[in-house]
Scaffold this motif. Structure first.
Motif, PDB file in Angstrom:
ATOM      1  N   GLU A 145       1.043   0.821  -7.873  1.00  0.00           N
ATOM      2  CA  GLU A 145       2.411   0.957  -8.385  1.00  0.00           C
ATOM      3  C   GLU A 145       3.111  -0.403  -8.412  1.00  0.00           C
ATOM      4  O   GLU A 145       3.793  -0.740  -9.382  1.00  0.00           O
ATOM      5  CB  GLU A 145       3.200   1.957  -7.537  1.00  0.00           C
ATOM      6  CG  GLU A 145       2.785   3.404  -7.778  1.00  0.00           C
ATOM      7  CD  GLU A 145       3.439   4.381  -6.818  1.00  0.00           C
ATOM      8  OE1 GLU A 145       4.154   3.952  -5.883  1.00  0.00           O
ATOM      9  OE2 GLU A 145       3.209   5.595  -6.993  1.00  0.00           O
ATOM     10  N   ALA A 146       2.927  -1.196  -7.358  1.00  0.00           N
ATOM     11  CA  ALA A 146       3.552  -2.522  -7.309  1.00  0.00           C
ATOM     12  C   ALA A 146       2.956  -3.450  -8.368  1.00  0.00           C
ATOM     13  O   ALA A 146       3.690  -4.192  -9.036  1.00  0.00           O
ATOM     14  CB  ALA A 146       3.382  -3.134  -5.920  1.00  0.00           C
ATOM     15  N   ILE A 147       1.650  -3.401  -8.539  1.00  0.00           N
ATOM     16  CA  ILE A 147       1.002  -4.246  -9.545  1.00  0.00           C
ATOM     17  C   ILE A 147       1.454  -3.840 -10.942  1.00  0.00           C
ATOM     18  O   ILE A 147       1.775  -4.696 -11.781  1.00  0.00           O
ATOM     19  CB  ILE A 147      -0.533  -4.174  -9.402  1.00  0.00           C
ATOM     20  CG1 ILE A 147      -0.956  -4.845  -8.092  1.00  0.00           C
ATOM     21  CG2 ILE A 147      -1.226  -4.835 -10.599  1.00  0.00           C
ATOM     22  CD1 ILE A 147      -2.395  -4.586  -7.711  1.00  0.00           C
ATOM     23  N   ASN A 148       1.505  -2.545 -11.193  1.00  0.00           N
ATOM     24  CA  ASN A 148       1.956  -2.073 -12.512  1.00  0.00           C
ATOM     25  C   ASN A 148       3.411  -2.463 -12.774  1.00  0.00           C
ATOM     26  O   ASN A 148       3.772  -2.804 -13.904  1.00  0.00           O
ATOM     27  CB  ASN A 148       1.764  -0.567 -12.634  1.00  0.00           C
ATOM     28  CG  ASN A 148       0.310  -0.189 -12.800  1.00  0.00           C
ATOM     29  OD1 ASN A 148      -0.503  -0.984 -13.261  1.00  0.00           O
ATOM     30  ND2 ASN A 148      -0.035   1.029 -12.407  1.00  0.00           N
ATOM     31  N   ALA A 149       4.237  -2.426 -11.742  1.00  0.00           N
ATOM     32  CA  ALA A 149       5.637  -2.832 -11.908  1.00  0.00           C
ATOM     33  C   ALA A 149       5.726  -4.311 -12.284  1.00  0.00           C
ATOM     34  O   ALA A 149       6.535  -4.692 -13.141  1.00  0.00           O
ATOM     35  CB  ALA A 149       6.428  -2.553 -10.630  1.00  0.00           C
TER      36      ALA A 149
ATOM     37  N   ASN B  26     -10.530   9.242   0.958  1.00  0.00           N
ATOM     38  CA  ASN B  26      -9.829   9.222   2.234  1.00  0.00           C
ATOM     39  C   ASN B  26      -8.334   9.231   1.941  1.00  0.00           C
ATOM     40  O   ASN B  26      -7.826   8.330   1.261  1.00  0.00           O
ATOM     41  CB  ASN B  26     -10.228   7.990   3.051  1.00  0.00           C
ATOM     42  CG  ASN B  26      -9.534   7.953   4.395  1.00  0.00           C
ATOM     43  OD1 ASN B  26      -8.371   7.572   4.476  1.00  0.00           O
ATOM     44  ND2 ASN B  26     -10.240   8.365   5.425  1.00  0.00           N
ATOM     45  N   GLU B  27      -7.632  10.233   2.465  1.00  0.00           N
ATOM     46  CA  GLU B  27      -6.219  10.438   2.124  1.00  0.00           C
ATOM     47  C   GLU B  27      -5.343   9.231   2.466  1.00  0.00           C
ATOM     48  O   GLU B  27      -4.523   8.792   1.656  1.00  0.00           O
ATOM     49  CB  GLU B  27      -5.695  11.682   2.838  1.00  0.00           C
ATOM     50  CG  GLU B  27      -4.304  12.067   2.419  1.00  0.00           C
ATOM     51  CD  GLU B  27      -3.856  13.368   3.071  1.00  0.00           C
ATOM     52  OE1 GLU B  27      -2.641  13.476   3.311  1.00  0.00           O
ATOM     53  OE2 GLU B  27      -4.691  14.250   3.316  1.00  0.00           O
ATOM     54  N   LEU B  28      -5.517   8.661   3.644  1.00  0.00           N
ATOM     55  CA  LEU B  28      -4.706   7.524   4.050  1.00  0.00           C
ATOM     56  C   LEU B  28      -4.972   6.314   3.152  1.00  0.00           C
ATOM     57  O   LEU B  28      -4.037   5.709   2.618  1.00  0.00           O
ATOM     58  CB  LEU B  28      -4.985   7.150   5.511  1.00  0.00           C
ATOM     59  CG  LEU B  28      -4.285   5.880   6.020  1.00  0.00           C
ATOM     60  CD1 LEU B  28      -2.769   6.047   5.979  1.00  0.00           C
ATOM     61  CD2 LEU B  28      -4.757   5.536   7.410  1.00  0.00           C
ATOM     62  N   ILE B  29      -6.222   5.980   2.981  1.00  0.00           N
ATOM     63  CA  ILE B  29      -6.586   4.819   2.167  1.00  0.00           C
ATOM     64  C   ILE B  29      -6.102   5.016   0.735  1.00  0.00           C
ATOM     65  O   ILE B  29      -5.518   4.112   0.131  1.00  0.00           O
ATOM     66  CB  ILE B  29      -8.109   4.565   2.228  1.00  0.00           C
ATOM     67  CG1 ILE B  29      -8.505   4.118   3.644  1.00  0.00           C
ATOM     68  CG2 ILE B  29      -8.528   3.517   1.207  1.00  0.00           C
ATOM     69  CD1 ILE B  29     -10.000   4.039   3.877  1.00  0.00           C
ATOM     70  N   ASP B  30      -6.322   6.200   0.180  1.00  0.00           N
ATOM     71  CA  ASP B  30      -5.922   6.448  -1.208  1.00  0.00           C
ATOM     72  C   ASP B  30      -4.410   6.401  -1.388  1.00  0.00           C
ATOM     73  O   ASP B  30      -3.918   5.890  -2.397  1.00  0.00           O
ATOM     74  CB  ASP B  30      -6.474   7.790  -1.693  1.00  0.00           C
ATOM     75  CG  ASP B  30      -7.978   7.761  -1.914  1.00  0.00           C
ATOM     76  OD1 ASP B  30      -8.553   6.649  -2.025  1.00  0.00           O
ATOM     77  OD2 ASP B  30      -8.585   8.841  -1.993  1.00  0.00           O
ATOM     78  N   SER B  31      -3.650   6.908  -0.423  1.00  0.00           N
ATOM     79  CA  SER B  31      -2.191   6.864  -0.555  1.00  0.00           C
ATOM     80  C   SER B  31      -1.695   5.419  -0.521  1.00  0.00           C
ATOM     81  O   SER B  31      -0.762   5.055  -1.254  1.00  0.00           O
ATOM     82  CB  SER B  31      -1.514   7.706   0.523  1.00  0.00           C
ATOM     83  OG  SER B  31      -1.655   7.111   1.803  1.00  0.00           O
ATOM     84  N   GLU B  32      -2.318   4.605   0.291  1.00  0.00           N
ATOM     85  CA  GLU B  32      -1.915   3.197   0.343  1.00  0.00           C
ATOM     86  C   GLU B  32      -2.337   2.456  -0.922  1.00  0.00           C
ATOM     87  O   GLU B  32      -1.608   1.613  -1.422  1.00  0.00           O
ATOM     88  CB  GLU B  32      -2.483   2.539   1.597  1.00  0.00           C
ATOM     89  CG  GLU B  32      -1.783   3.051   2.856  1.00  0.00           C
ATOM     90  CD  GLU B  32      -2.309   2.467   4.141  1.00  0.00           C
ATOM     91  OE1 GLU B  32      -3.321   1.716   4.118  1.00  0.00           O
ATOM     92  OE2 GLU B  32      -1.710   2.747   5.193  1.00  0.00           O
ATOM     93  N   HIS B  33      -3.500   2.794  -1.452  1.00  0.00           N
ATOM     94  CA  HIS B  33      -3.931   2.173  -2.703  1.00  0.00           C
ATOM     95  C   HIS B  33      -2.973   2.533  -3.838  1.00  0.00           C
ATOM     96  O   HIS B  33      -2.699   1.702  -4.716  1.00  0.00           O
ATOM     97  CB  HIS B  33      -5.352   2.594  -3.068  1.00  0.00           C
ATOM     98  CG  HIS B  33      -6.393   1.990  -2.191  1.00  0.00           C
ATOM     99  ND1 HIS B  33      -7.701   2.424  -2.200  1.00  0.00           N
ATOM    100  CD2 HIS B  33      -6.347   0.985  -1.281  1.00  0.00           C
ATOM    101  CE1 HIS B  33      -8.394   1.713  -1.334  1.00  0.00           C
ATOM    102  NE2 HIS B  33      -7.592   0.840  -0.757  1.00  0.00           N
TER     103      HIS B  33
END
Length: 125
Positions: free
Chosen positions: A17-21, A5-12
């Motif tokens: 990215e935040a967790i990796n940072a 799902n494009e919306l869900i995947d973009s938010e994931h």
């Protein structure tokens, strides 16, 4: 963790990215400095992301909506409480461990529930 799902995947993607940072900051000795910002991001993120998911669930008459929403309500409170604790006490080891536990819960939720939701939406469009 792709659901399809494009919306869900973009938010994931934003979440990871935040967790990796934060992980990168921890590895370079700046974890305590990044903890507050990451916790605030996560609190804001889950409020928006869960709202978007719930809209999709309503739109597609998702049969597991009530259980999914109950998880969302409880999790949002837990992450908000963790962010508030970090504001008060700073980047303590205890706060870092608590945030890590909450992130693991969220990742498991994505693996199971978000994938199940995305599959349901694909099957019903």
């Amino acid at each position: 963790m792709v659901t399809g799902n494009e919306l869900i995947d973009s938010e994931h993607t934003q979440l990871f990215e935040a967790i990796n940072a934060l992980l990168d900051a921890c590895a370079s000795g700046r974890g305590r400095d990044s903890l507050r910002d990451t916790a605030e991001f996560l609190s804001d993120y889950v409020a928006k992301h869960f709202g978007d998911e719930e809209q999709l669930q309503k739109q597609y008459h998702y049969p597991h909506y009530d259980a999914h929403r109950t998880f969302h309500v409880n999790y949002k409170k837990q992450i908000r409480d963790a962010a508030d604790a970090i504001k008060r006490a700073g980047g303590t080891m205890e706060n870092l461990q608590r945030l890590n536990q909450l992130v693991n819960v969220l990742i498991n939720h994505i693996r199971r529930e978000d994938k199940r939701l995305a599959s349901f939406i694909r099957e019903n469009t």
